[in-house]
Motif scaffolding. Sequence first.
Motif, PDB file in Angstrom:
ATOM      1  N   ARG A 311       0.557  -0.668   0.116  1.00 37.40           N
ATOM      2  CA  ARG A 311      -0.134  -0.046   0.559  1.00 37.40           C
ATOM      3  C   ARG A 311       0.601   0.999  -0.191  1.00 37.40           C
ATOM      4  N   ASP A 312       2.379   1.428   0.756  1.00 34.45           N
ATOM      5  CA  ASP A 312       2.821   2.574   0.559  1.00 34.45           C
ATOM      6  C   ASP A 312       3.336   2.825  -0.775  1.00 34.45           C
ATOM      7  N   GLY A 313       3.747   1.503  -1.399  1.00 37.31           N
ATOM      8  CA  GLY A 313       5.033   1.606  -2.869  1.00 37.31           C
ATOM      9  C   GLY A 313       3.985   2.428  -4.103  1.00 37.31           C
ATOM     10  N   ASN A 314       5.229   2.512  -5.079  1.00 34.98           N
ATOM     11  CA  ASN A 314       4.697   3.846  -6.119  1.00 34.98           C
ATOM     12  C   ASN A 314       4.044   3.244  -7.298  1.00 34.98           C
ATOM     13  N   ASP A 315       3.293   2.734  -7.549  1.00 36.31           N
ATOM     14  CA  ASP A 315       2.864   2.248  -9.516  1.00 36.31           C
ATOM     15  C   ASP A 315       4.081   2.801 -10.428  1.00 36.31           C
ATOM     16  N   VAL A 316       5.260   1.796 -11.212  1.00 31.10           N
ATOM     17  CA  VAL A 316       6.284   1.870 -11.115  1.00 31.10           C
ATOM     18  C   VAL A 316       5.939   1.646 -12.540  1.00 31.10           C
ATOM     19  N   THR A 317       4.787   0.930 -13.316  1.00 32.21           N
ATOM     20  CA  THR A 317       4.355  -0.256 -14.347  1.00 32.21           C
ATOM     21  C   THR A 317       4.913   0.550 -15.473  1.00 32.21           C
ATOM     22  N   SER A 318       4.494   1.849 -16.084  1.00 31.39           N
ATOM     23  CA  SER A 318       5.499   2.076 -17.099  1.00 31.39           C
ATOM     24  C   SER A 318       6.408   2.252 -17.765  1.00 31.39           C
ATOM     25  N   ARG A 319       7.562   2.126 -16.523  1.00 34.27           N
ATOM     26  CA  ARG A 319       8.746   2.023 -16.725  1.00 34.27           C
ATOM     27  C   ARG A 319       9.785   1.159 -17.767  1.00 34.27           C
ATOM     28  N   PHE A 320       8.147  -0.679 -17.925  1.00 32.10           N
ATOM     29  CA  PHE A 320       7.851  -0.713 -18.134  1.00 32.10           C
ATOM     30  C   PHE A 320       6.984  -1.719 -19.988  1.00 32.10           C
ATOM     31  N   THR A 321       6.451  -0.508 -19.553  1.00 37.95           N
ATOM     32  CA  THR A 321       5.362  -0.876 -20.871  1.00 37.95           C
ATOM     33  C   THR A 321       5.798   0.310 -21.876  1.00 37.95           C
ATOM     34  N   GLY A 322       7.330   0.916 -21.896  1.00 39.80           N
ATOM     35  CA  GLY A 322       7.342   1.443 -23.173  1.00 39.80           C
ATOM     36  C   GLY A 322       6.535   3.105 -23.176  1.00 39.80           C
ATOM     37  N   THR A 323       5.545   3.209 -21.602  1.00 39.90           N
ATOM     38  CA  THR A 323       5.295   4.533 -21.845  1.00 39.90           C
ATOM     39  C   THR A 323       5.383   5.617 -20.986  1.00 39.90           C
TER      40      THR A 323
END
Length: 326
Positions: A311-323
């Motif tokens: 819950r205290d994390g940061n969403d960094v999905t975009s680092r790996f999706t090319g966006t």
Amino acid sequence: MTTRRSTASRPTERICVNCGEIVDGRANTRRRGPDIAWFVHCRPCADLVADQMQPLGLLPDGSVDLYRCRTCASLRVCRTKWRTRCHLCLDERSAGTGLAAGARLLSRLSDEPELADQVRRFAGLAVTDTIPTRAAAEFQAMIALDAELDRRRRDGWADLVGDVHGLPWYGERQESFSHGTWGRHLRCDSWQRLRDRSCARCPPEPEDRTFAALRDTPYLLYLVRHRGVQKFGVGGVDRVRQHLRAGAQVVEVVEGRHADVIEAEADLKREKRAAGESLSWWRTRRMPPTFGAGTEVVRAGVRIRLADHLRDGNDVTSRFTGTGET
């Protein structure tokens, strides 16, 4: 092995640990099967589980291998060319000693409704279903296995696998000897036997002598998908990219404190075990090699939201999706 003492005029009788039948002769003969997972088996019981465990060939030590149960997908280590069986799965011939731990557990359930609910979830039973003794025995074996592995868990290691003498029949460890406890060291992604707190491939560094020093450093909790399965796990940027190069797609990546990420992964594994989530044989064959033994792999239809566990994390999905950034 299991034995029963007879009179002085008769030799010691050997008993099949799985069904309780008396067996004679040397191991792996017509009436007596090969010894399996440290214990004597009669020929029919040995034949029944001859193909139960699949060797995975992941361990670097040629004398020991990692095996996966083809029924429940749980793991066990064993010496190469020896015979082992699942820590958890009993079978239709299991009787006597093999079911005694289950009977003891069943006797507690009327006074412990929460425990009864856990056993039913483990066995995939409805609330109104009667719990079979075999299902209770397998649940007890799972609890014993988890307790053994929990004693050896530590920061920086994942996918712990052991060899607990006495499972699945006794519901607890019977002897101290085993083929050891193995795990995957997260920093170098190598399988090793856990003998102490050090990694054989990662020498200590002046600024980072133990994984305790990593508690507050950033780390990734990730979820990737490949065909009909998805895998959750932890690691750095390189670990996620390994999965991508193997053909997987990113679903979600959350960054947090190293200690929090490790705890979140443990929560996900506990949920998987409680749900009784296992994969069919064809699905495991279709996994990319980076998915390893499948400890953190579930069907693609299983709903997982990493942010709920970190819950205290940061969403960094975009680092790996090319966006986003790389």
